[in-house]
Design an enzyme around this catalytic site. Structure first.
Site, short mmCIF file in Angstrom:
data_model
loop_
_atom_site.label_atom_id
_atom_site.label_comp_id
_atom_site.label_asym_id
_atom_site.label_seq_id
_atom_site.Cartn_x
_atom_site.Cartn_y
_atom_site.Cartn_z
NE ARG A 91 65.04 73.73 75.12
CZ ARG A 91 65.81 72.70 75.50
NH1 ARG A 91 65.80 71.59 74.82
NH2 ARG A 91 66.58 72.80 76.54
CE LYS A 151 70.03 64.50 76.96
NZ LYS A 151 68.92 65.19 76.29
CG ASP A 180 53.09 79.09 75.47
OD1 ASP A 180 53.49 78.97 76.64
OD2 ASP A 180 53.11 80.17 74.86
#
Length: 419
Positions: A121, A22, A124
Site C-alpha cells: 500500500r 472505523k 506514492d
C-alpha cells in the site's frame, strides 16, 4: 496474547446497534486538526486503532477527551513532535496526519505507517500529490518529511482510486490556495463522510462520492459537531455471521445503500434481508448457496469483506470462486481456514472454495483484522470448541466483538492478557 474461545453451533437471535465506522472516524479525527477550534465527534467506536490515533495526536499537543462514545478534539495548542514509531507502525491511518500537520506546522516528519500486512500500500499517490501542490517531499526510507509554507490547488489524476490518497488530498486542498480537482477519486462512503465533516468546518468540497472531486481552498476552518456514519464492514460481518450460523437478527442503524454489494451477494446465496426504517433484519433458516465474489473498489464488493465472505463459502452448498483484485496478500487466511476442515484451493489471486456442510473446531491465529473476523465466524459455525488467537488484531476494527456476538446468542469468551 489475548484469544477468543468459541463453542460453535449456536444460532443468532436478537437486535444490535451498528457502531460508528472505523474507516471514517480515523480520517475525521485527522481532519479535526485543520481547525484551531474544538471539534466534537459523535458515535465514535472505541477501537484499538482509535486509541492509537489518539496517542499520536496527543504527542503533538492535541487535547482529546471522551464522554462515552463522544470525542472532543482541541488542537489549539498543537506543536511539533517526533511521534512514537511503534504507534505509526500499528495503524495505517497515521499517514492521514500528513496534510493536517503540514498545514498547521509547515513541516511534518512521520515514520512510514504500518497497519495490516495484506499487501503493498505505497504512499506514492499521497506524496506525488503533495509535491504537485508545492510541498517539498523527502523520503528517508523509514521516515517521510514534508515541508511547505502554503499549498496550491492542482489538478490531480490518481492512477488508482486510493481511499487514503483521496482523503489526504481533500484535506490538503481544503486550505490550499486555489482550486484542486481530484480525478479517479475513491468513491467510498467514508470519503463522503469526510467531505461532509470538512464542509461543516467551512471547506468547499463538491463531488464526493463521484470519481471527480473539486475542492475550492478557503482561508481557515472552524470547529463543528459531526456524527460518524455507521460501520458498513461491521454490519456486513454481522450479517454474514447470521448467514453462517443461522438465526434472525435486526441490526439497528444499518445503512442498506452503503452495503448494497454485500447485501446483493447474501440475497443471491438465499439469505433473507428485510429493510426497515430502523435498520436491516437478516433471516437465515437454511444453508447458504455458494456465490462467486470479486473484490473491487467501491461501489464494488469490498476487499474488507472478502475474508468473511470466503468463510461463508466454506459452509455453503456448492463451489465458489473468490477473486481478490485489491491486495495481493489477502489470502493469508486460507491456511488457517483449512484447520477447520475447509476445502480451499488457491491459484494466484483466485481461491476455489468447495463448500462443506460441517466444520470442526480448531485452534487458529489471526494474521490481520478482517482475516481474524473471518476465522471468528468460522469458529461460531464449527462443531465443538475453537480458539482464535491474536484477538488484538480483531479489536482494531470491532468494539468488544465477543460481547456483541454473545448478546445475540453466540458462545464466546476472551482469555489471555495484554503483552
Amino acid at each position: 496474547m489475548q484469544e477468543f474461545v468459541v463453542c460453535g453451533g449456536k444460532k443468532l437471535y436478537g437486535e444490535a446497534e451498528i457502531r460508528g465506522a472505523k474507516n471514517s472516524v480515523l480520517p475525521v479525527m485527522a481532519a479535526a486538526v485543520l481547525s484551531k477550534e474544538e471539534c466534537v465527534l459523535e458515535r465514535v467506536p472505541l477501537l484499538e486503532d482509535v486509541f492509537v490515533m489518539c496517542e499520536l495526536l496527543r504527542s503533538y499537543g492535541v487535547k482529546i477527551r471522551f464522554e462515552g462514545s463522544t470525542m472532543f478534539i482541541d488542537s489549539a495548542g498543537i506543536k511539533p513532535a517526533q511521534p512514537d514509531e511503534e504507534f505509526c507502525k500499528r495503524v495505517r491511518a497515521s499517514s492521514l496526519l500528513f496534510a493536517p500537520l503540514l498545514h498547521r506546522l509547515e513541516i511534518v516528519s512521520l515514520p512510514v505507517p504500518g497497519g495490516c500486512a495484506i499487501g503493498a500500500r505505497p504512499l506514492d499517490y499521497h506524496l506525488n500529490a503533495f509535491g504537485a501542490m508545492g510541498a517539498e517531499v523527502l523520503d528517508c526510507g523509514s521516515k517521510i518529511i514534508l515541508r511547505a509554507s502554503g499549498l496550491r490547488g492542482k489538478e490531480i489524476c490518481l492512477d488508482f482510486p486510493s481511499v487514503g490518497a483521496t482523503e489526504n488530498i481533500m484535506m490538503a486542498a481544503a486550505l490550499a490556495y486555489g482550486t484542486t480537482v481530484i480525478r479517479n477519486a475513491a468513491r467510498e462512503p467514508e470519503i463522503v463522510d469526510l467531505a461532509a465533516f470538512l464542509n461543516k468546518m467551512g471547506a468547499c468540497i463538491t463531488g464526493a462520492g463521484c470519481s471527480v472531486i473539486t475542492v475550492e481552498g478557503v482561508n481557515s476552518l472552524h470547529g463543528t459537531v459531526h456524527r460518524v456514519i455507521p460501520d458498513r464492514i461491521e454490519l456486513a460481518t454481522l450479517m454474514t455471521a447470521v448467514a453462517m450460523t443461522g438465526g434472525d437478527c435486526l441490526f439497528r442503524g444499518a445503512d442498506a445503500q452503503t452495503s448494497s454489494a454485500v447485501i446483493a451477494k447474501l440475497r443471491e446465496s438465499g439469505i433473507s434481508i428485510l429493510e426497515y426504517e430502523e435498520g436491516l433484519r437478516v433471516i437465515a433458516y437454511q444453508r447458504p448457496r455458494s456465490v462467486d465474489i470479486i473484490s473491487m473498489p467501491y461501489p464494488g464488493f469490498p476487499t474488507d469483506m472478502q475474508p468473511q465472505m470466503m468463510a461463508m463459502q466454506t459452509v455453503a452448498s456448492g463451489i465458489s470462486v473468490i477473486t481478490e483484485t485489491v491486495f495481493e496478500n489477502r489470502f493469508r487466511h486460507i491456511a488457517e481456514m483449512q484447520r477447520f476442515g475447509a476445502k480451499i484451493k488457491n491459484i494466484g489471486n483466485k481461491a476455489l472454495v468447495f463448500g462443506r456442510e460441517y466444520l470442526r473446531g480448531a485452534v487458529v491465529e489471526a494474521s490481520d483484522l478482517r482475516a481474524g473476523a473471518a476465522l471468528l465466524l468460522m469458529a461460531m459455525a464449527a462443531e465443538g470448541e475453537s480458539v482464535v488467537k491474536n484477538a488484538v488484531l480483531i479489536d482494531r476494527g470491532y468494539q468488544q466483538i465477543e460481547k456483541l456476538l454473545s448478546s445475540l446468542g453466540a458462545d464466546i469468551i476472551r482469555n489471555g492478557f495484554d503483552e
